[in-house]
Design an enzyme around this catalytic site. Structure first.
Site, PDB file in Angstrom:
ATOM      1  N   ILE A  19       0.929  -1.305   0.027  1.00  0.00           N
ATOM      2  CA  ILE A  19       0.139   0.074   0.115  1.00  0.00           C
ATOM      3  C   ILE A  19       0.816   1.204  -0.106  1.00  0.00           C
ATOM      4  CG2 ILE A  19      -0.310   0.217   2.374  1.00  0.00           C
ATOM      5  CD1 ILE A  19      -3.324   0.797   1.639  1.00  0.00           C
ATOM      6  N   ASP A  42       1.237  -0.365   9.313  1.00  0.00           N
ATOM      7  CA  ASP A  42       1.673   1.178  10.112  1.00  0.00           C
ATOM      8  C   ASP A  42       3.268   1.584   9.987  1.00  0.00           C
ATOM      9  OD1 ASP A  42       1.027   3.325  11.645  1.00  0.00           O
ATOM     10  OD2 ASP A  42       0.893   2.079  13.790  1.00  0.00           O
ATOM     11  N   SER A 125      -7.262  -4.493  10.437  1.00  0.00           N
ATOM     12  CA  SER A 125      -7.413  -5.575  11.739  1.00  0.00           C
ATOM     13  C   SER A 125      -6.984  -6.921  11.287  1.00  0.00           C
ATOM     14  CB  SER A 125      -8.952  -5.397  12.151  1.00  0.00           C
ATOM     15  OG  SER A 125      -8.989  -4.437  13.128  1.00  0.00           O
ATOM     16  N   GLY A 127      -4.332  -8.365  10.519  1.00  0.00           N
ATOM     17  CA  GLY A 127      -2.812  -8.951  10.829  1.00  0.00           C
ATOM     18  C   GLY A 127      -2.753  -9.040  12.074  1.00  0.00           C
TER      19      GLY A 127
HETATM   20  P1  ADP Z   1      -3.650  -4.608  12.344  1.00  0.00           P
HETATM   21  O1  ADP Z   1      -2.993  -4.311  13.634  1.00  0.00           O
HETATM   22  O2  ADP Z   1      -5.003  -3.557  11.917  1.00  0.00           O
HETATM   23  O3  ADP Z   1      -4.045  -6.039  12.180  1.00  0.00           O
HETATM   24  P2  ADP Z   1      -1.701  -5.318  10.429  1.00  0.00           P
HETATM   25  O4  ADP Z   1      -0.640  -4.142   9.728  1.00  0.00           O
HETATM   26  O5  ADP Z   1      -1.057  -6.184  11.368  1.00  0.00           O
HETATM   27  O6  ADP Z   1      -2.796  -4.329  11.024  1.00  0.00           O
HETATM   28  O7  ADP Z   1      -2.359  -5.983   9.299  1.00  0.00           O
HETATM   29  C1  ADP Z   1      -3.204  -5.540   8.556  1.00  0.00           C
HETATM   30  C2  ADP Z   1      -3.206  -5.841   7.142  1.00  0.00           C
HETATM   31  O8  ADP Z   1      -2.296  -5.366   6.499  1.00  0.00           O
HETATM   32  C3  ADP Z   1      -2.977  -7.266   6.882  1.00  0.00           C
HETATM   33  O9  ADP Z   1      -3.720  -8.038   5.951  1.00  0.00           O
HETATM   34  C4  ADP Z   1      -1.451  -7.421   6.404  1.00  0.00           C
HETATM   35  O10 ADP Z   1      -1.035  -8.456   5.856  1.00  0.00           O
HETATM   36  C5  ADP Z   1      -1.600  -6.189   5.631  1.00  0.00           C
HETATM   37  N1  ADP Z   1      -0.004  -5.291   5.347  1.00  0.00           N
HETATM   38  C6  ADP Z   1       0.869  -5.443   6.062  1.00  0.00           C
HETATM   39  N2  ADP Z   1       1.854  -4.612   5.520  1.00  0.00           N
HETATM   40  C7  ADP Z   1       1.499  -4.140   4.334  1.00  0.00           C
HETATM   41  C8  ADP Z   1       1.849  -3.258   3.298  1.00  0.00           C
HETATM   42  N3  ADP Z   1       2.948  -2.990   3.298  1.00  0.00           N
HETATM   43  N4  ADP Z   1       0.978  -3.041   2.362  1.00  0.00           N
HETATM   44  C9  ADP Z   1      -0.585  -3.446   2.104  1.00  0.00           C
HETATM   45  N5  ADP Z   1      -0.892  -4.657   3.276  1.00  0.00           N
HETATM   46  C10 ADP Z   1      -0.136  -4.674   4.213  1.00  0.00           C
END
Ligand code: ADP
Length: 174
Positions: A19, A42, A125, A127
């Site tokens: 993203i 994040d 949420s 991940g």
């Molecule tokens: P949360 O704490 O809200 O669960 P996470 O970052 O752990 O947030 O994960 C949320 C989603 O984002 C998951 O599906 C994860 O695979 C995805 N994700 C992690 N890094 C990226 C990225 N660089 N680009 C897009 N999606 C990502």
């Protein structure tokens, strides 16, 4: 990593990719309530945006679960980052579904308020916060479609893994 569009119809696209590479007006961050950065998407957003993002985050006073706040995008291609705090999954019937829906609604409303024409969402949420991927995808698509009935905005659902993309495709192709 390049962005691969696996679905495109009307104002909705499903993309497999990172993203932080998105060129939409805004990208949504699955933030934590401090708005000072964290792990997962994040961390990736903060790394690429640069330290100014954290500095602006400090001025916002945090964010409640289910709510959203907007900042600049700094070194990202996106002009804005919309930070939303998803619910931590605790098991069914603890209200997480409504909170997750609220993340999508509040983010979309903020985009509208700022004249944003295109926005990219991660799978909020699903991940570290442990929300099951399939119901999370259903909520995302439902809220986006509801919003697009009344508003004109390009929405990209960005997936980091193929499993998430498959859930979106199954729902959207129904
Ligand atoms: P949360 O704490 O809200 O669960 P996470 O970052 O752990 O947030 O994960 C949320 C989603 O984002 C998951 O599906 C994860 O695979 C995805 N994700 C992690 N890094 C990226 C990225 N660089 N680009 C897009 N999606 C990502």
């Amino acid at each position: 990593m390049s962005q691969v569009v696996v679905y495109s119809s009307g104002n909705i696209q499903v993309v497999i990719g990172d993203i932080t590479e998105e060129e939409t007006d805004a990208i949504v961050n699955a933030a934590n309530s401090t708005l000072l950065g964290g792990g997962g998407v994040d961390g990736a957003i903060h790394r690429k945006a640069g330290s100014e993002l954290k500095e602006e985050g400090r001025t916002l006073g945090g964010c409640l679960t289910g709510d959203a706040k907007i900042t600049g995008g700094y070194r990202l291609k996106a002009k804005y980052v919309i930070h939303t705090v998803g619910p931590i999954w605790r098991g069914e019937n603890a209200g997480e579904e409504e909170l997750l829906a609220s993340c999508y609604r509040k983010s979309l409303q903020l985009a509208k308020d700022h004249g944003i024409q295109s926005i990219s969402f991660p799978a909020i949420s699903t991940g570290a916060y442990g929300f099951p991927k399939k119901p999370a995808a259903e909520i995302a698509v439902r809220e986006v479609k509801m919003f697009l009935k009344e508003n004109d905005l390009q929405v990209r659902l960005v997936c980091f893994d193929k499993e998430t993309a498959q859930y979106y495709l199954n729902i959207l192709n129904k």
